[in-house]
Write a protein that holds these residues in place. Structure first.
Motif, PDB file in Angstrom:
ATOM      1  N   PRO A  32      -9.339   6.723   5.053  1.00  0.00           N
ATOM      2  CA  PRO A  32      -7.744   6.575   4.282  1.00  0.00           C
ATOM      3  C   PRO A  32      -7.161   7.694   4.066  1.00  0.00           C
ATOM      4  O   PRO A  32      -7.614   8.761   4.198  1.00  0.00           O
ATOM      5  N   TRP A  33      -5.843   7.791   3.965  1.00  0.00           N
ATOM      6  CA  TRP A  33      -4.929   8.910   3.797  1.00  0.00           C
ATOM      7  C   TRP A  33      -4.023   8.683   2.673  1.00  0.00           C
ATOM      8  O   TRP A  33      -4.320   7.527   2.091  1.00  0.00           O
ATOM      9  N   SER A  34      -3.434   9.614   2.307  1.00  0.00           N
ATOM     10  CA  SER A  34      -2.796   9.652   0.992  1.00  0.00           C
ATOM     11  C   SER A  34      -1.546   9.690   1.125  1.00  0.00           C
ATOM     12  O   SER A  34      -0.794  10.346   1.929  1.00  0.00           O
ATOM     13  N   ARG A  35      -0.675   9.020   0.181  1.00  0.00           N
ATOM     14  CA  ARG A  35       0.810   8.818   0.035  1.00  0.00           C
ATOM     15  C   ARG A  35       0.934   8.846  -1.447  1.00  0.00           C
ATOM     16  O   ARG A  35       0.253   8.517  -2.247  1.00  0.00           O
ATOM     17  N   ILE A  36       2.221   9.509  -1.692  1.00  0.00           N
ATOM     18  CA  ILE A  36       2.614   9.248  -3.208  1.00  0.00           C
ATOM     19  C   ILE A  36       3.244   7.969  -3.234  1.00  0.00           C
ATOM     20  O   ILE A  36       4.526   7.545  -2.724  1.00  0.00           O
ATOM     21  N   GLN A  40       2.400   8.643  -7.766  1.00  0.00           N
ATOM     22  CA  GLN A  40       0.994   8.928  -7.791  1.00  0.00           C
ATOM     23  C   GLN A  40       0.123   9.004  -6.460  1.00  0.00           C
ATOM     24  O   GLN A  40       0.624   8.059  -5.909  1.00  0.00           O
ATOM     25  N   PRO A  41      -0.475   9.761  -6.337  1.00  0.00           N
ATOM     26  CA  PRO A  41      -1.418   9.974  -5.107  1.00  0.00           C
ATOM     27  C   PRO A  41      -2.164   8.654  -4.906  1.00  0.00           C
ATOM     28  O   PRO A  41      -2.923   8.230  -5.766  1.00  0.00           O
ATOM     29  N   THR A  42      -1.956   7.949  -3.612  1.00  0.00           N
ATOM     30  CA  THR A  42      -2.754   6.801  -3.424  1.00  0.00           C
ATOM     31  C   THR A  42      -3.286   6.743  -2.075  1.00  0.00           C
ATOM     32  O   THR A  42      -2.694   7.307  -1.336  1.00  0.00           O
ATOM     33  N   ALA A  43      -4.563   6.373  -2.102  1.00  0.00           N
ATOM     34  CA  ALA A  43      -5.229   6.150  -0.812  1.00  0.00           C
ATOM     35  C   ALA A  43      -4.609   4.909  -0.178  1.00  0.00           C
ATOM     36  O   ALA A  43      -4.507   3.864  -0.444  1.00  0.00           O
ATOM     37  N   VAL A  44      -4.486   5.168   1.066  1.00  0.00           N
ATOM     38  CA  VAL A  44      -3.644   4.080   1.900  1.00  0.00           C
ATOM     39  C   VAL A  44      -4.507   3.720   3.136  1.00  0.00           C
ATOM     40  O   VAL A  44      -5.147   4.775   3.543  1.00  0.00           O
TER      41      VAL A  44
END
Length: 121
Positions: A32-36, A40-44
């Motif tokens: 997974p990669w992270s997005r705001i 909030q930082p969220t695993a995508v």
């Protein structure tokens, strides 16, 4: 989860995208990669961008079937009129079955979750 229903729903989406003359470019990732999201930082594990009627998609290589169908629903949303605007959502769609949370953040997510839920039945 009805895996056969999800598979049939995914095939239907592929047929609609092809019939619209659109393409989907898919990049697979191993983690997974992270997005705001909502501050909030969220695993995508999946995301789609419209490129006119075509779309670009990133998917986690091990994404579950419902995630794959959800992201392809977004790709069909791009393909049908060149914009991600929830236009494939029927006016008479019963969205009361769409779960709260991410699926209710906006109409785009409500549409993709509605389609995925419908396919999984």
């Amino acid at each position: 989860m009805n895996i056969l229903g999800l598979f049939a729903g995914w095939l239907w989406l592929l047929a609609q995208i092809a019939a619209a003359g659109a393409t989907v470019q898919v990049e697979y990732r191993d983690s997974p990669w992270s997005r705001i999201i909502n501050g909030q930082p969220t695993a995508v594990v999946g995301e789609v961008w419209c490129l006119g009627r075509d779309s670009s998609m990133i998917l986690l290589r091990t994404a579950s079937p419902d995630i794959v169908v959800h992201e392809y629903a977004h790709a069909w949303d791009c393909a049908d009129n060149g914009r991600m605007d929830a236009s494939p959502l029927p006016d008479d769609a019963d969205i009361s079955t769409v779960p709260p949370g991410h699926c209710r953040e906006n109409l785009l997510e409500t549409y993709a979750c509605w389609y995925t839920n419908r396919a999984a039945q």
